[in-house]
Design a protein around this motif. Sequence first.
Motif, short mmCIF file in Angstrom:
data_model
loop_
_atom_site.label_atom_id
_atom_site.label_comp_id
_atom_site.label_asym_id
_atom_site.label_seq_id
_atom_site.Cartn_x
_atom_site.Cartn_y
_atom_site.Cartn_z
N LEU A 283 0.86 -1.18 -0.34
CA LEU A 283 -0.11 0.21 0.04
C LEU A 283 1.17 1.47 0.10
N ARG A 284 0.53 1.59 -1.09
CA ARG A 284 1.69 3.53 -1.54
C ARG A 284 0.98 4.67 -0.74
N LYS A 285 1.17 5.73 -0.72
CA LYS A 285 1.25 6.79 -0.01
C LYS A 285 1.42 7.69 -0.88
N TYR A 286 1.09 7.92 -1.28
CA TYR A 286 1.44 9.31 -1.54
C TYR A 286 1.47 10.98 -1.22
N TYR A 287 2.01 12.05 -1.31
CA TYR A 287 1.85 13.05 -0.58
C TYR A 287 2.12 14.24 -0.86
N ASP A 288 2.20 15.48 -0.86
CA ASP A 288 2.03 17.16 -1.55
C ASP A 288 3.13 17.46 -1.07
N GLU A 289 3.42 18.58 -0.94
CA GLU A 289 4.62 19.37 -0.15
C GLU A 289 4.71 19.58 0.24
N THR A 290 3.18 19.88 1.43
CA THR A 290 2.80 20.24 2.44
C THR A 290 2.67 19.02 3.14
N GLY A 291 2.96 17.96 2.81
CA GLY A 291 2.68 16.83 3.65
C GLY A 291 0.93 16.50 3.89
N ASN A 292 -0.09 16.74 2.83
CA ASN A 292 -1.09 16.13 2.74
C ASN A 292 -0.95 14.75 2.15
N LEU A 293 -1.86 13.99 2.17
CA LEU A 293 -2.74 13.02 1.57
C LEU A 293 -2.89 13.54 0.55
N THR A 294 -2.55 12.87 -1.42
CA THR A 294 -3.32 12.80 -2.38
C THR A 294 -4.18 11.94 -2.49
N SER A 295 -3.21 10.98 -2.92
CA SER A 295 -3.98 9.69 -3.56
C SER A 295 -2.97 8.31 -3.06
N GLN A 296 -3.35 7.39 -2.63
CA GLN A 296 -2.63 6.10 -2.32
C GLN A 296 -2.97 5.14 -3.47
N LEU A 297 -2.43 3.73 -3.40
CA LEU A 297 -2.02 2.86 -4.63
C LEU A 297 -1.88 1.74 -3.23
N LYS A 298 -3.18 0.87 -3.48
CA LYS A 298 -2.58 -0.77 -3.55
C LYS A 298 -2.77 -1.90 -4.80
N TRP A 347 -5.91 2.11 -7.64
CA TRP A 347 -5.90 3.85 -7.24
C TRP A 347 -7.02 3.73 -6.59
N LEU A 348 -6.44 4.98 -5.35
CA LEU A 348 -7.16 5.68 -4.15
C LEU A 348 -7.21 6.51 -3.43
N ASN A 349 -8.48 7.36 -3.21
CA ASN A 349 -8.48 8.85 -3.25
C ASN A 349 -8.13 9.21 -1.82
N PRO A 350 -7.91 9.79 -0.87
CA PRO A 350 -7.25 10.04 -0.09
C PRO A 350 -8.06 9.75 0.70
N ALA A 351 -9.30 9.16 1.21
CA ALA A 351 -10.84 8.92 1.51
C ALA A 351 -10.42 7.60 1.67
N ALA A 623 10.88 9.65 -6.77
CA ALA A 623 9.21 9.00 -7.43
C ALA A 623 9.17 10.30 -7.94
N ASP A 624 7.94 9.65 -9.10
CA ASP A 624 7.49 10.63 -10.50
C ASP A 624 5.89 10.73 -9.73
N THR A 625 5.39 11.46 -9.55
CA THR A 625 3.95 11.81 -8.76
C THR A 625 3.30 12.00 -10.24
N ALA A 626 3.78 12.52 -11.05
CA ALA A 626 3.19 13.04 -12.27
C ALA A 626 2.26 11.61 -13.33
N PRO A 760 10.80 10.01 -1.26
CA PRO A 760 10.16 11.09 -1.30
C PRO A 760 8.89 11.76 -1.15
N ASN A 761 8.19 12.52 -0.77
CA ASN A 761 6.68 12.78 -0.37
C ASN A 761 5.89 11.14 -0.67
N ALA A 762 6.04 10.29 -0.94
CA ALA A 762 5.94 8.88 -0.49
C ALA A 762 6.08 7.81 0.75
N THR A 763 5.08 6.90 1.02
CA THR A 763 5.53 5.99 1.83
C THR A 763 5.04 5.04 1.44
N GLU A 764 5.31 3.51 1.78
CA GLU A 764 5.18 1.53 1.17
C GLU A 764 5.13 1.20 1.76
#
Length: 808
Positions: A283-298, A347-351, A623-626, A760-764
Amino acid sequence: MPSLQKVFCLLFLSLLSLSAWCQPATSNISILIVNEKLEPVDGATVKLLNNTKPIKIVVSNSNGKALFENVKAGTYAFIITYTGYKPQTTRNYNLPTESIDTIKLQQLNAVLQQVDVTAHAATIEQQKGKVIVNVDASVTNAGITVLEVLEKSPGVTVDKNGGIALQGKTGVLITIDDKPTYLSGADLNNLLSSMSSTQVSQIELIANPTARYDASGNAGIINIKTKKNKMRGFNGSFTTSVGEGVYPKNNNSLVLNYRVGKINTFFNYNVNIVQYLTDLYALRKYYDETGNLTSQLKQPSYFKGTFVNNTVKTGLDYYVGPKTTIGFVLGGTLIHRSGNNTATASWLNPAGAVDSAIFTGNNNTNRFKNGSANLNLRHTISDSQDLAADFDYLHYSISSLQDFTNHLLAPEGYTEESHSDIPTTINIASGKVDYTLKVDKNSTFEAGVKSSQSNTDNLAAYQNLVGGQWVDDNTKSNHFLYHENISAVYSSIEKKLDKVTIQAGVRYEHTGYRAHQLGNAIQKDSAFSRNYGQFFPSGYISYQADTANSFTLTASRRIDRPVFQNLNPFYFIINKYTYQTGNAYLLPQYSWNLELTHQYKQLLTTSISYSTIKNYFSQLFLADTAKGILLYSQGNVGKTYTIGLSMALNLSPTDWWSVTTQATYTYKRLKGFNGNDFTSNINQLNMSANNQFKLGKTYTAEISGFYTTKARNDVQELLYPTGQLSAGISRPVLNKKGTLRFTARDIFHTNAMEGFTSFPNATEYFIIHRDSRVYTVSFTYRFGKTYKTTKRTDGSATEEMERVGTGG
């Protein structure tokens, strides 16, 4: 580090001064072992007993002598064992005044009636500078792979990618019969995970090798010793095992040996057929520069397949003259691995709601071919001088074919198909010459030279299916050529001064390499090269305080060079959203290692160690967040410091129960830079235990296991606790010519790889389950006949023939 070195020195000097106050009178004693022809017996095991309690164990030398040093006055007896002969217990001797006998062994009979010695051999032995794992001595090693044996070895940990660490440190040089494999990463993992434990007699864990060894391996050397048989006459053994986990597994091995007159020849063959599986959830989680969760990849994935490993090794030793022996060894390995991988990436949204999902199918075929040739020469110049030479040639041919299909799970979903062909050829030639001079009875000088050359041709060809036609994908395709030369020279001297033994040596190694990445229609050619040389000092001071206690302080400087796969900047596709790539700018990493060890008889061994590594290798996660893509790579991220404490205990609480335990505590501090500054600290503990039980006169049972707390091999990846419990039982059959074993491995299915990675800007978060709970039945049959010969006038050559081995 200088202050810590002073602490080591002061501690060592304190131990010397304390023990010097009360030293009991001691003496050296020896016993001579001969066979029925009154010929010296080389390799007999002699155990010294005091009031029935084992004091020390030694092995007789080529002259049949077993020497025990620094023995207190008292009453002693000896137990002598040697394969093919009856065990013999001597009468009691009052030492040091009474002279010692010559002991004549008696054959069991003309046909080798080998007993099931594995029940009595120690599973773990502590020797000066190394830990020895006797593979056959553990019942639960039956039917498993060499990688699985390493996984349960003291102080060894294996990560999710098959990377091996020793005493909490990565960067281990893996050798087979003292020869580097020249493999790493997935290729080394495939070799060790396809190699059966039945091929191996011992595994040596050498944390601080001397100057005689290659300087590679910051954490030291793991040497895998394959089985060799030097019994005279024709003899051998056959082993087969059948295991059942989720899928079946089978391995078979044949060991043959014929020794007569001036010739010793052998032939080993092994075939493994294994169905495997790997169940991965990430389960990978992506964050923006301010640390807010933007998307998830299961990403749940399921890998299954079959590998077939055929290994053959044969050789011959020939006595040329009274002082010269020549030998050659030929070997080959063929591994065919085929399987498929199915995965659904959601692909999951922050919720946590699903935005989209892609199903991925991957069919892969891998073929690993290896051929090797060795020519070795041993020459005794005089009673005090020896010369040894080895020349090796290795050829590897490795191919990987993968077909990917990505399908968007939606009413109007698309389908992507791609294909990759990644062949690799490696040719290695090396030669070394070692010289040994016995300066006097207490001093030995060694020197030698070595040179090796390796050439690699690595092609990565990718294609995409476009409009029904296969089109080259030049954004990923790559052709990489690599040439490397390593030259080395070393010398060392060992001196014994009463109770103190000092060894000091230095090795100089020069490395030169050049690499060429060929271009294509959209990528330009590129080339790079490096030349560098370094000195690598090493040595130890050993103090024998009395017959029971000894102290050893070791120190060494070592290197890890980037392997060609990690320098090659081509892409290897793991899945649609995860690639692996090399780093052409990777530099070698260097380490200093110190260790102070205390050994009490064969009962207790404790040690404290310190190491520091500069230009530390660590995984880089880009990470290539795009595009939602992560790139796994490797780079020099900074430094790491490691402090370790270890304890090994061998106990026999009763006549029917023996215990071997090992615990290694490591404090590790990693500092580096990968997009930002990272500092990671970890306290980790690795524990293992082996309990063996004698059940009557027939059965031997075993319960063994290991446990590792949270661990960290990379700056950004944390591994969660893991472990397993295994059990087995064995008994001799067929008049003790055979051995039957039943084992259950990972009984509670707890040996999972679980962890958390920071990008960088992600965790797994990830967890990996394998087909590790396996029930196995194995059968070994030993056969042979001792060979009767008349005494020859050139019988003095026996010693030289014994010393040669098989060049392995």
